[in-house]
Design an enzyme around this catalytic site. Structure first.
Site, PDB file in Angstrom:
ATOM      1  N   THR A  11       0.851  -1.199   0.000  1.00  0.00           N
ATOM      2  CA  THR A  11       0.000   0.000   0.000  1.00  0.00           C
ATOM      3  C   THR A  11       0.885   1.247   0.000  1.00  0.00           C
ATOM      4  OG1 THR A  11      -1.597  -1.339   1.191  1.00  0.00           O
ATOM      5  CG2 THR A  11      -1.973   1.031   1.223  1.00  0.00           C
ATOM      6  N   GLY A  12       1.563   1.458  -1.126  1.00  0.00           N
ATOM      7  CA  GLY A  12       2.444   2.620  -1.243  1.00  0.00           C
ATOM      8  C   GLY A  12       1.904   3.607  -2.265  1.00  0.00           C
ATOM      9  N   GLY A  15      -0.172   1.441  -5.031  1.00  0.00           N
ATOM     10  CA  GLY A  15      -1.164   0.566  -4.394  1.00  0.00           C
ATOM     11  C   GLY A  15      -2.128   1.360  -3.524  1.00  0.00           C
ATOM     12  N   ASN A 105       6.697  -1.718 -12.596  1.00  0.00           N
ATOM     13  CA  ASN A 105       7.508  -1.326 -13.748  1.00  0.00           C
ATOM     14  C   ASN A 105       8.425  -2.466 -14.146  1.00  0.00           C
ATOM     15  OD1 ASN A 105       7.025   1.320 -14.704  1.00  0.00           O
ATOM     16  ND2 ASN A 105       8.053   2.235 -12.943  1.00  0.00           N
ATOM     17  N   LYS A 192       6.774   1.122 -22.428  1.00  0.00           N
ATOM     18  CA  LYS A 192       6.961   1.846 -21.160  1.00  0.00           C
ATOM     19  C   LYS A 192       8.455   1.963 -20.845  1.00  0.00           C
ATOM     20  CE  LYS A 192       5.271   3.539 -17.191  1.00  0.00           C
ATOM     21  NZ  LYS A 192       5.784   3.231 -15.902  1.00  0.00           N
ATOM     22  N   ASN A 196      11.253   4.455 -19.069  1.00  0.00           N
ATOM     23  CA  ASN A 196      11.852   4.099 -17.771  1.00  0.00           C
ATOM     24  C   ASN A 196      13.365   3.836 -17.836  1.00  0.00           C
ATOM     25  OD1 ASN A 196       8.835   2.547 -16.841  1.00  0.00           O
ATOM     26  ND2 ASN A 196       9.777   4.190 -15.683  1.00  0.00           N
ATOM     27  N   GLU A 274      15.268  -0.858  -8.372  1.00  0.00           N
ATOM     28  CA  GLU A 274      14.629  -1.877  -9.232  1.00  0.00           C
ATOM     29  C   GLU A 274      15.442  -2.072 -10.519  1.00  0.00           C
ATOM     30  OE1 GLU A 274      10.586   0.156  -9.127  1.00  0.00           O
ATOM     31  OE2 GLU A 274      10.017  -1.923  -8.742  1.00  0.00           O
TER      32      GLU A 274
HETATM   33  N1  LIG Z   1       5.340   5.736  -7.891  1.00  0.00           N
HETATM   34  C1  LIG Z   1       5.065   5.883  -9.173  1.00  0.00           C
HETATM   35  O1  LIG Z   1       4.702   6.980  -9.627  1.00  0.00           O
HETATM   36  C2  LIG Z   1       5.173   4.712 -10.106  1.00  0.00           C
HETATM   37  C3  LIG Z   1       5.570   3.463  -9.668  1.00  0.00           C
HETATM   38  N2  LIG Z   1       5.592   2.421 -10.550  1.00  0.00           N
HETATM   39  C4  LIG Z   1       5.998   1.084 -10.111  1.00  0.00           C
HETATM   40  O2  LIG Z   1       5.068   0.605  -9.157  1.00  0.00           O
HETATM   41  C5  LIG Z   1       5.700  -0.305  -8.254  1.00  0.00           C
HETATM   42  C6  LIG Z   1       5.430   0.162  -6.825  1.00  0.00           C
HETATM   43  O3  LIG Z   1       6.072   1.410  -6.658  1.00  0.00           O
HETATM   44  P1  LIG Z   1       5.636   2.487  -5.577  1.00  0.00           P
HETATM   45  O4  LIG Z   1       4.192   2.383  -5.296  1.00  0.00           O
HETATM   46  O5  LIG Z   1       6.203   3.770  -6.036  1.00  0.00           O
HETATM   47  O6  LIG Z   1       6.452   1.963  -4.301  1.00  0.00           O
HETATM   48  P2  LIG Z   1       6.257   2.339  -2.761  1.00  0.00           P
HETATM   49  O7  LIG Z   1       7.557   2.074  -2.092  1.00  0.00           O
HETATM   50  O8  LIG Z   1       5.635   3.672  -2.601  1.00  0.00           O
HETATM   51  O9  LIG Z   1       5.190   1.262  -2.281  1.00  0.00           O
HETATM   52  C7  LIG Z   1       5.499  -0.068  -2.007  1.00  0.00           C
HETATM   53  C8  LIG Z   1       4.784  -0.411  -0.730  1.00  0.00           C
HETATM   54  O10 LIG Z   1       4.991  -1.792  -0.439  1.00  0.00           O
HETATM   55  C9  LIG Z   1       5.089  -1.912   0.964  1.00  0.00           C
HETATM   56  N3  LIG Z   1       5.729  -3.166   1.356  1.00  0.00           N
HETATM   57  C10 LIG Z   1       7.032  -3.521   1.268  1.00  0.00           C
HETATM   58  N4  LIG Z   1       7.208  -4.746   1.796  1.00  0.00           N
HETATM   59  C11 LIG Z   1       6.004  -5.149   2.239  1.00  0.00           C
HETATM   60  C12 LIG Z   1       5.545  -6.323   2.901  1.00  0.00           C
HETATM   61  N5  LIG Z   1       6.367  -7.313   3.221  1.00  0.00           N
HETATM   62  N6  LIG Z   1       4.241  -6.403   3.242  1.00  0.00           N
HETATM   63  C13 LIG Z   1       3.397  -5.385   2.943  1.00  0.00           C
HETATM   64  N7  LIG Z   1       3.767  -4.259   2.317  1.00  0.00           N
HETATM   65  C14 LIG Z   1       5.058  -4.150   1.965  1.00  0.00           C
HETATM   66  C15 LIG Z   1       5.914  -0.722   1.367  1.00  0.00           C
HETATM   67  O11 LIG Z   1       5.759  -0.470   2.750  1.00  0.00           O
HETATM   68  P3  LIG Z   1       7.035   0.032   3.644  1.00  0.00           P
HETATM   69  O12 LIG Z   1       7.457   1.317   3.005  1.00  0.00           O
HETATM   70  O13 LIG Z   1       6.425   0.160   4.982  1.00  0.00           O
HETATM   71  O14 LIG Z   1       8.054  -1.064   3.528  1.00  0.00           O
HETATM   72  C16 LIG Z   1       5.322   0.373   0.476  1.00  0.00           C
HETATM   73  O15 LIG Z   1       4.262   1.038   1.115  1.00  0.00           O
HETATM   74  C17 LIG Z   1       7.172  -0.292  -8.639  1.00  0.00           C
HETATM   75  O16 LIG Z   1       7.463  -1.376  -9.481  1.00  0.00           O
HETATM   76  C18 LIG Z   1       7.339   1.027  -9.401  1.00  0.00           C
HETATM   77  O17 LIG Z   1       8.408   1.009 -10.311  1.00  0.00           O
HETATM   78  C19 LIG Z   1       5.187   2.557 -11.845  1.00  0.00           C
HETATM   79  C20 LIG Z   1       4.801   3.770 -12.315  1.00  0.00           C
HETATM   80  C21 LIG Z   1       4.803   4.942 -11.511  1.00  0.00           C
HETATM   81  C1  LIG Z   2       7.037   7.094 -16.125  1.00  0.00           C
HETATM   82  C2  LIG Z   2       6.908   7.322 -14.629  1.00  0.00           C
HETATM   83  C3  LIG Z   2       7.441   8.644 -14.285  1.00  0.00           C
HETATM   84  C4  LIG Z   2       5.431   7.421 -14.348  1.00  0.00           C
HETATM   85  O1  LIG Z   2       4.656   6.644 -15.083  1.00  0.00           O
HETATM   86  C5  LIG Z   2       7.530   6.158 -13.882  1.00  0.00           C
HETATM   87  O2  LIG Z   2       7.231   5.038 -14.232  1.00  0.00           O
HETATM   88  C6  LIG Z   2       8.561   6.239 -12.813  1.00  0.00           C
HETATM   89  O3  LIG Z   2       8.911   7.264 -12.238  1.00  0.00           O
HETATM   90  O4  LIG Z   2       9.109   5.167 -12.483  1.00  0.00           O
END
Ligand SMILES: NC(=O)C1=CN([C@@H]2O[C@H](COP(=O)(O)OP(=O)(O)OC[C@H]3O[C@@H](n4cnc5c(N)ncnc54)[C@H](OP(=O)(O)O)[C@@H]3O)[C@@H](O)[C@H]2O)C=CC1
Ligand SMILES: CC(C)(CO)C(=O)C(=O)O
Length: 315
Positions: A11-12, A15, A105, A192, A196, A274
């Site tokens: 839930t980041g 999520g 990603n 994508k 990236n 990553e």
């Molecule tokens: N952010 C963005 O704008 C974008 C992200 N993405 C991709 O999306 C994916 C997620 O990225 P993002 O949302 O930014 O990452 P975040 O770090 O914000 O979120 C990941 C979440 O997972 C949680 N987590 C880690 N380990 C566990 C566990 N064992 N049990 C439960 N929860 C856990 C973390 O909690 P804690 O911090 O407490 O460990 C954190 O809240 C990645 O692959 C990223 O590349 C793709 C496009 C855009």
């Molecule tokens: C392309 C972008 C900026 C958002 O979709 C991304 O995937 C990232 O920062 O990892």
């Protein structure tokens, strides 16, 4: 109104944002949390967004996947660096006829998930969103939000749009998240990566935001050369990306609010990068097809060096 239940693994930034939007629509959403668990139980999830900020409360929050109900749709939204946990996290939360959406990603994650659940239950999703987790239970959505969704088939074989992805896309659309459906997940993932690989990689190696990478003629040349290599790599894997797509990505980034990529944010927080999902797996896939990718190979080694140094105890 759909009756599908959703489990959010991680839930980041994405999520938390997408899960909160689905719950706001009235869907049954269950959130797996790590360090934010207690805060979210007490105060809910705070979503800041230019499309409307809100606090989601109460939240069906869990710290242990064994306590979660099995759901129709499981969204994988961990960082890929935590995917070694999936054999423990995934099976308890997935209904027997449920599906998994990999919203991460990079490339090559769906085949890894297929070692845990049947490959016929896997969907891939690419998020075009800028979102950050800025505090405990606090998500800041900055821009965009669209998701491209495609069914996964073994070896990323193209497959027609299925009724189940149409239904899932409807849930997202009703929640205010635009979606696009793809019959070719491999092509969508490579497209994508045209963004990236250069921006995530160079933002760390050159310590720069997107606008800095675009404004300097030197880094802009590097961005373009790397994009061209990604297009060649994709071609080696039978995915044809038109040359104009490069210009489209460059124009798009020029108009973007200056942005620190997710990889740079992880680097600054001394978290694992990553690298394998975003650069290593595509590099290996294309190299096996005989494509030579000197810039990407160099970027990969530089990032591995920086990541190791950044997280060694004396750094
Ligand atoms: N952010 C963005 O704008 C974008 C992200 N993405 C991709 O999306 C994916 C997620 O990225 P993002 O949302 O930014 O990452 P975040 O770090 O914000 O979120 C990941 C979440 O997972 C949680 N987590 C880690 N380990 C566990 C566990 N064992 N049990 C439960 N929860 C856990 C973390 O909690 P804690 O911090 O407490 O460990 C954190 O809240 C990645 O692959 C990223 O590349 C793709 C496009 C855009
Ligand atoms: C392309 C972008 C900026 C958002 O979709 C991304 O995937 C990232 O920062 O990892």
């Amino acid at each position: 109104m759909s009756t599908r239940s959703y489990a959010i693994l991680g839930t980041g930034a994405i999520g938390g944002f997408y899960g909160a939007k689905l719950q706001q629509l009235g869907l049954d959403v269950h959130f797996l949390l790590n360090s934010d668990y207690e805060q979210v139980c007490r105060q809910g999830l705070l979503i800041e967004s230019p499309t409307g900020s809100f606090t989601l409360f109460p939240v069906q929050a869990y710290h242990d996947p064994q306590k979660m109900p099995a759901c129709d749709v499981v969204i994988i939204a961990l960082k890929t660096t935590q995917n070694h946990l999936l054999p423990q996290l995934l099976p308890p939360v997935l209904k027997e006829d449920g599906v998994v959406i990999v919203l991460q990603n990079g490339l090559g994650i769906e085949p890894q998930v297929a070692e845990i659940v049947n490959s016929k239950r896997i969907i891939g999703g690419m998020c075009f969103i800028c979102s950050n987790k800025v505090g405990k239970g606090h998500i800041r959505h900055l821009d965009y939000g669209m998701i491209t969704i495609g069914e996964y088939q073994e070896n990323y074989q193209p497959i027609k749009i299925t009724p189940r992805i149409q239904k899932i896309a409807e849930d997202f659309n009703h929640a205010g998240i635009p979606t696009e459906l793809s019959e070719n997940l491999l092509l969508a993932r490579w497209k994508k990566l045209v963004w990236n690989i250069p921006y995530n990689g160079l933002s760390v190696v050159l310590n720069a935001k997107t606008d800095e990478l675009m404004n300097s003629p030197d880094s802009r040349i590097l961005v373009e050369e790397i994009m061209r290599e990604v297009v060649n790599a994709a071609k080696g894997c039978d995915c044809i990306i038109p040359e104009q797509f490069i210009q489209k990505m460059l124009n798009h980034t020029e108009k973007m609010t200056p942005y620190l990529t997710s990889m740079k944010l992880d680097y600054d927080r001394k978290r694992p990068l990553e690298i394998e999902a975003i650069i290593g797996n595509p590099l290996r896939m294309a190299t096996e097809k005989g494509v030579d990718l000197p810039h990407i190979a160099m970027l990969y080694r530089q990032l591995k060096f920086l990541d190791f140094k950044n997280r060694s105890p004396d750094s």
